[in-house]
Design an enzyme around this catalytic site. Structure first.
Site, PDB file in Angstrom:
ATOM      1  N   ASP A   1       0.872  -1.178   0.000  1.00  0.00           N
ATOM      2  CA  ASP A   1       0.000   0.000   0.000  1.00  0.00           C
ATOM      3  C   ASP A   1       0.907   1.226   0.000  1.00  0.00           C
ATOM      4  OD1 ASP A   1      -2.470   1.531   0.354  1.00  0.00           O
ATOM      5  OD2 ASP A   1      -1.706   1.945   2.359  1.00  0.00           O
ATOM      6  N   SER A   2       0.308   2.378  -0.223  1.00  0.00           N
ATOM      7  CA  SER A   2       1.076   3.617  -0.156  1.00  0.00           C
ATOM      8  C   SER A   2       1.587   3.891   1.263  1.00  0.00           C
ATOM      9  CB  SER A   2       0.211   4.782  -0.634  1.00  0.00           C
ATOM     10  OG  SER A   2      -1.007   4.802   0.096  1.00  0.00           O
TER      11      SER A   2
ATOM     12  N   TYR B   1      -0.573   8.380  -2.514  1.00  0.00           N
ATOM     13  CA  TYR B   1      -0.671   8.069  -3.940  1.00  0.00           C
ATOM     14  C   TYR B   1      -1.913   8.744  -4.549  1.00  0.00           C
ATOM     15  CZ  TYR B   1       2.699   4.087  -3.714  1.00  0.00           C
ATOM     16  OH  TYR B   1       3.809   3.278  -3.594  1.00  0.00           O
ATOM     17  N   GLY B   2      -2.894   9.006  -3.700  1.00  0.00           N
ATOM     18  CA  GLY B   2      -4.208   9.434  -4.191  1.00  0.00           C
ATOM     19  C   GLY B   2      -4.225  10.762  -4.903  1.00  0.00           C
TER      20      GLY B   2
ATOM     21  N   CYS C   1      -3.721  -0.943  -2.018  1.00  0.00           N
ATOM     22  CA  CYS C   1      -4.023   0.470  -2.272  1.00  0.00           C
ATOM     23  C   CYS C   1      -4.997   0.586  -3.450  1.00  0.00           C
ATOM     24  CB  CYS C   1      -2.718   1.190  -2.592  1.00  0.00           C
ATOM     25  SG  CYS C   1      -2.927   2.923  -2.983  1.00  0.00           S
ATOM     26  N   ASN C   2      -6.101   1.263  -3.222  1.00  0.00           N
ATOM     27  CA  ASN C   2      -7.094   1.424  -4.304  1.00  0.00           C
ATOM     28  C   ASN C   2      -6.524   2.238  -5.459  1.00  0.00           C
ATOM     29  OD1 ASN C   2     -10.236   0.770  -3.283  1.00  0.00           O
ATOM     30  ND2 ASN C   2      -8.729   1.001  -1.667  1.00  0.00           N
ATOM     31  N   THR C   3      -5.763   3.272  -5.144  1.00  0.00           N
ATOM     32  CA  THR C   3      -5.226   4.121  -6.213  1.00  0.00           C
ATOM     33  C   THR C   3      -4.229   3.326  -7.055  1.00  0.00           C
ATOM     34  OG1 THR C   3      -5.415   5.952  -4.633  1.00  0.00           O
ATOM     35  CG2 THR C   3      -4.231   6.381  -6.686  1.00  0.00           C
TER      36      THR C   3
ATOM     37  N   GLU D   1      -6.144   8.893   9.756  1.00  0.00           N
ATOM     38  CA  GLU D   1      -4.786   8.781  10.325  1.00  0.00           C
ATOM     39  C   GLU D   1      -4.666   9.546  11.644  1.00  0.00           C
ATOM     40  OE1 GLU D   1      -1.531   9.170   7.596  1.00  0.00           O
ATOM     41  OE2 GLU D   1      -2.440   7.743   6.203  1.00  0.00           O
TER      42      GLU D   1
ATOM     43  N   CYS E   1     -11.410   3.015  -0.667  1.00  0.00           N
ATOM     44  CA  CYS E   1     -10.114   3.540  -0.197  1.00  0.00           C
ATOM     45  C   CYS E   1      -9.739   2.791   1.066  1.00  0.00           C
ATOM     46  CB  CYS E   1     -10.224   5.037   0.093  1.00  0.00           C
ATOM     47  SG  CYS E   1      -8.729   5.754   0.802  1.00  0.00           S
ATOM     48  N   THR E   2      -8.452   2.530   1.209  1.00  0.00           N
ATOM     49  CA  THR E   2      -7.978   1.756   2.356  1.00  0.00           C
ATOM     50  C   THR E   2      -8.387   2.339   3.709  1.00  0.00           C
ATOM     51  OG1 THR E   2      -5.942   3.034   2.133  1.00  0.00           O
ATOM     52  CG2 THR E   2      -5.932   0.783   1.250  1.00  0.00           C
ATOM     53  N   HIS E   3      -8.468   3.679   3.772  1.00  0.00           N
ATOM     54  CA  HIS E   3      -8.693   4.319   5.071  1.00  0.00           C
ATOM     55  C   HIS E   3     -10.160   4.352   5.503  1.00  0.00           C
ATOM     56  CE1 HIS E   3      -4.664   5.634   4.237  1.00  0.00           C
ATOM     57  NE2 HIS E   3      -4.581   6.323   5.354  1.00  0.00           N
TER      58      HIS E   3
HETATM   59  N1  DGL Z   1      -4.050   3.835   0.041  1.00  0.00           N
HETATM   60  C1  DGL Z   1      -4.715   4.887  -0.712  1.00  0.00           C
HETATM   61  C2  DGL Z   1      -5.918   4.285  -1.450  1.00  0.00           C
HETATM   62  O1  DGL Z   1      -6.533   3.326  -1.030  1.00  0.00           O
HETATM   63  C3  DGL Z   1      -5.136   6.043   0.187  1.00  0.00           C
HETATM   64  C4  DGL Z   1      -3.970   6.866   0.703  1.00  0.00           C
HETATM   65  C5  DGL Z   1      -3.168   7.523  -0.391  1.00  0.00           C
HETATM   66  O2  DGL Z   1      -3.683   8.488  -1.026  1.00  0.00           O
HETATM   67  O3  DGL Z   1      -2.065   7.098  -0.621  1.00  0.00           O
HETATM   68  O4  DGL Z   1      -6.282   4.788  -2.486  1.00  0.00           O
END
Ligand code: DGL
Length: 267
Positions: free
Chosen positions: A12-13, A44-45, A75-77, A154, A186-188
């Protein structure tokens, strides 16, 4: 040839992918895992597709060096932008979070109207929209980028007046389009689930890509006969590209477990 006893690789990012790892640990308690958080390059987003693909390749290289048997792009992005490149280039199965999440949302909707929330990059990529369309043509999809959810999660500010006010502001336009299912892309966002569900109301099914992904990992391992033997506690390794100390602090909130040791790597 990779052995069933080889670890799963997850990247993940940063810390967010721990929500995906949490579901995988719950669903597959015997699987050893190497988790990589690219904390030097997060987020990454907000980055371009080209940059995210470059970062994703770097993360994959580190994990492939650890002899993983399957790569999960938590990571979704990164899943939105880099999954095709990684699938073309790597010698192990590669699973992103978008297809499992989209499939679950398609299964959940009764009205054929789905809301999807994610980072600016994930939404701009159009990937959730196109995967949903290919799974269930004609499904209505309303999307919204919710960038403030990442820092809120976070901060550990997962529920209460401020998260609910922000959720209301972001979600109103989606909810006004009469969706009956909301996909947390999104992961969060699983960390903010209560606030999001409170704003969405009881009539809306909340679908979580993390949860759906863990189920698909289990299916792939079983189909390939790749599942680890159930002999003792598996080894979990945590790698980051920056600031190992602050990463470990997110164990409780994102993973629901204490992270004892984090190693610093880079690409
Ligand atoms: N992990 C990213 C996602 O799921 C969210 C955090 C980021 O922007 O890196 O897209």
């Amino acid at each position: 040839m990779h052995e069933p006893g080889a670890p799963l690789g997850i990247f993940d990012s940063g810390v967010g992918g721990l929500t995906v790892l949490r579901r995988i640990m719950d669903r597959l308690p015997h699987e050893p895992v190497v988790y990589l958080g690219d904390t030097a390059r997060v987020p990454y987003g907000t980055k371009s597709a080209e940059t995210v693909v470059r970062y994703a390749r770097g993360c994959a290289r580190i994990l492939m060096d650890r002899q993983i048997k399957l790569l999960v792009v938590a990571c979704n992005t990164a899943s939105a932008y880099a999954i095709d490149a990684l699938r073309d280039e790597l010698s192990v199965p590669v699973l992103g979070v978008i297809e499992p999440g989209a499939q679950r949302a398609v299964n959940a909707t009764r009205s054929g109207r789905i809301g999807v929330i994610g980072t600016a990059g994930t939404i701009a990529s159009g990937r959730y929209q196109s995967v949903i369309e290919s799974l269930a043509p004609g499904t209505f999809v309303a999307c919204k980028a919710c960038p403030l959810f990442v820092p809120l999660a976070e901060e550990g500010w997962s529920d209460g007046e401020v998260p609910r006010a922000i959720a209301e502001t972001y979600l109103r336009e989606i909810l006004d389009r009469d969706v009956d299912t909301l996909l947390l892309g999104c992961t969060h966002y699983p960390v903010l689930r209560e606030a999001i569900a409170a704003v969405a109301g009881p009539g809306i099914a909340i679908v979580d890509s993390a949860d759906a992904t863990a189920e698909v990992v289990a299916e792939i391992l079983s189909a390939m006969d790749y599942a680890a033997e159930a002999d003792g506690a598996p080894v979990y390794s945590y790698l980051v590209t920056d600031a190992p100390q602050s990463f470990a602090r997110f164990g409780d909130l994102f993973l629901g477990r204490t992270i004892a040791r984090v190693d610093w790597v880079d690409f």
